[in-house]
Design an enzyme around this catalytic site. Sequence first.
Site, PDB file in Angstrom:
ATOM      1  N   ASP A  17      34.115  30.303  33.991  1.00  0.00           N
ATOM      2  CA  ASP A  17      35.046  30.650  35.073  1.00  0.00           C
ATOM      3  C   ASP A  17      34.241  31.173  36.266  1.00  0.00           C
ATOM      4  OD1 ASP A  17      37.363  31.001  36.416  1.00  0.00           O
ATOM      5  OD2 ASP A  17      38.106  32.681  35.223  1.00  0.00           O
ATOM      6  N   HIS A  34      38.959  29.586  38.201  1.00  0.00           N
ATOM      7  CA  HIS A  34      40.422  29.443  38.123  1.00  0.00           C
ATOM      8  C   HIS A  34      41.100  29.780  39.451  1.00  0.00           C
ATOM      9  CE1 HIS A  34      40.808  33.827  37.066  1.00  0.00           C
ATOM     10  NE2 HIS A  34      41.990  33.675  37.634  1.00  0.00           N
ATOM     11  N   SER A  42      41.300  38.484  40.511  1.00  0.00           N
ATOM     12  CA  SER A  42      40.437  37.428  39.988  1.00  0.00           C
ATOM     13  C   SER A  42      39.399  36.997  40.995  1.00  0.00           C
ATOM     14  CB  SER A  42      41.272  36.202  39.629  1.00  0.00           C
ATOM     15  OG  SER A  42      41.975  36.458  38.463  1.00  0.00           O
ATOM     16  N   GLY A  43      38.201  36.729  40.499  1.00  0.00           N
ATOM     17  CA  GLY A  43      37.126  36.270  41.365  1.00  0.00           C
ATOM     18  C   GLY A  43      36.315  37.397  41.958  1.00  0.00           C
ATOM     19  N   GLY A  65      45.297  38.486  40.697  1.00  0.00           N
ATOM     20  CA  GLY A  65      45.096  38.715  42.132  1.00  0.00           C
ATOM     21  C   GLY A  65      43.746  39.348  42.410  1.00  0.00           C
TER      22      GLY A  65
HETATM   23  C1  4AZ Z   1      44.693  36.923  36.067  1.00  0.00           C
HETATM   24  O1  4AZ Z   1      45.773  36.535  35.703  1.00  0.00           O
HETATM   25  C2  4AZ Z   1      44.096  38.104  35.426  1.00  0.00           C
HETATM   26  N1  4AZ Z   1      43.143  42.398  33.067  1.00  0.00           N
HETATM   27  C3  4AZ Z   1      42.878  38.576  35.849  1.00  0.00           C
HETATM   28  C4  4AZ Z   1      42.306  39.679  35.249  1.00  0.00           C
HETATM   29  C5  4AZ Z   1      42.951  40.302  34.230  1.00  0.00           C
HETATM   30  C6  4AZ Z   1      44.184  39.853  33.802  1.00  0.00           C
HETATM   31  C7  4AZ Z   1      44.753  38.746  34.396  1.00  0.00           C
HETATM   32  C8  4AZ Z   1      42.279  41.469  33.597  1.00  0.00           C
HETATM   33  O2  4AZ Z   1      44.099  36.344  36.959  1.00  0.00           O
END
Ligand code: 4AZ
Length: 272
Positions: A119, A70, A217-218, A215
């Site tokens: 993902d 994502h 993420s990844g 933020g």
């Molecule tokens: C996001 O929106 C996201 N609490 C990534 C991780 C988490 C929540 C949202 C984990 O990319």
Amino acid sequence: MIPSVYNPLVLSVIFLAPAYPGAKIIGGHEVKPHSRPYMVSLQRRNGSRMYAPYCGGALIRPNWVLTAAHCEKPIASGQFLRAVLGGHSLSQNQKSKQRLRIIKQIPITKFNNRTMKNDIMLLQLETNAKINQYVKVLNLPKGGITDMKSGTTCTVAGWRKTKTSRYSDTLQEVEVEVIGRRKCNSKNYYNHRPEITQDMICVGDRKGRADSCQGDSGGPLICRKKYTGIVSFGRGCANAKKPGVYTLLTKKYIDWIQSIIDLPLKNAEELY
Ligand code: 4AZ
């Protein structure tokens, strides 16, 4: 009228604000600089030729980064994506930093943001990173992770986005614990919306004090010193009943990664 900070109402809002101090991965703290030399900050050049961080990742080969699908961004003309390695502070011009252009984004399949399945994405860098004391690869778990027992302590790090859409300037880390899949799918938790599959793992805090967030993420999840997962999603952040969900690095994902990065040379690890 601009409310004054001396207004009792405003003061109470300031002091009753949730205890998520500033721009941090929730409930975490700053890492010892360069203690996670595989951490990558993914950044995109915006209209004003400035680079804005958007996701995290892990360096798994000198020219490959593993992240979440994502985090895929359209690469329009004049748009550049880069991976910043060896950094601790995002704003400072540290000598340890290496900035490498991302030339290819390879998600495992088209990511489906309804099921949140698969993902996972590889990023190919234009050149090899120089491996040194600040920049190192993170080993993939050999044979994949079958599962982690609930209650296992893990850590996750990132330059998380804050509500004001700023990022923490320094890398933050937080301790979180594995929550069993059955519990995570239960009514009070995700209730199968979406289904937490065998290729996902829930990791959070029973009291909702610690979590990764948008933020982050990844970025890599480390459990028992092993690269275990990838920050994927959550409903909100630091919500006890909606823990962070991570892509689990199962054998099928490790096989997929290796089929791409170890071509044309099989077993190239020794050469690096
Ligand atoms: C996001 O929106 C996201 N609490 C990534 C991780 C988490 C929540 C949202 C984990 O990319």
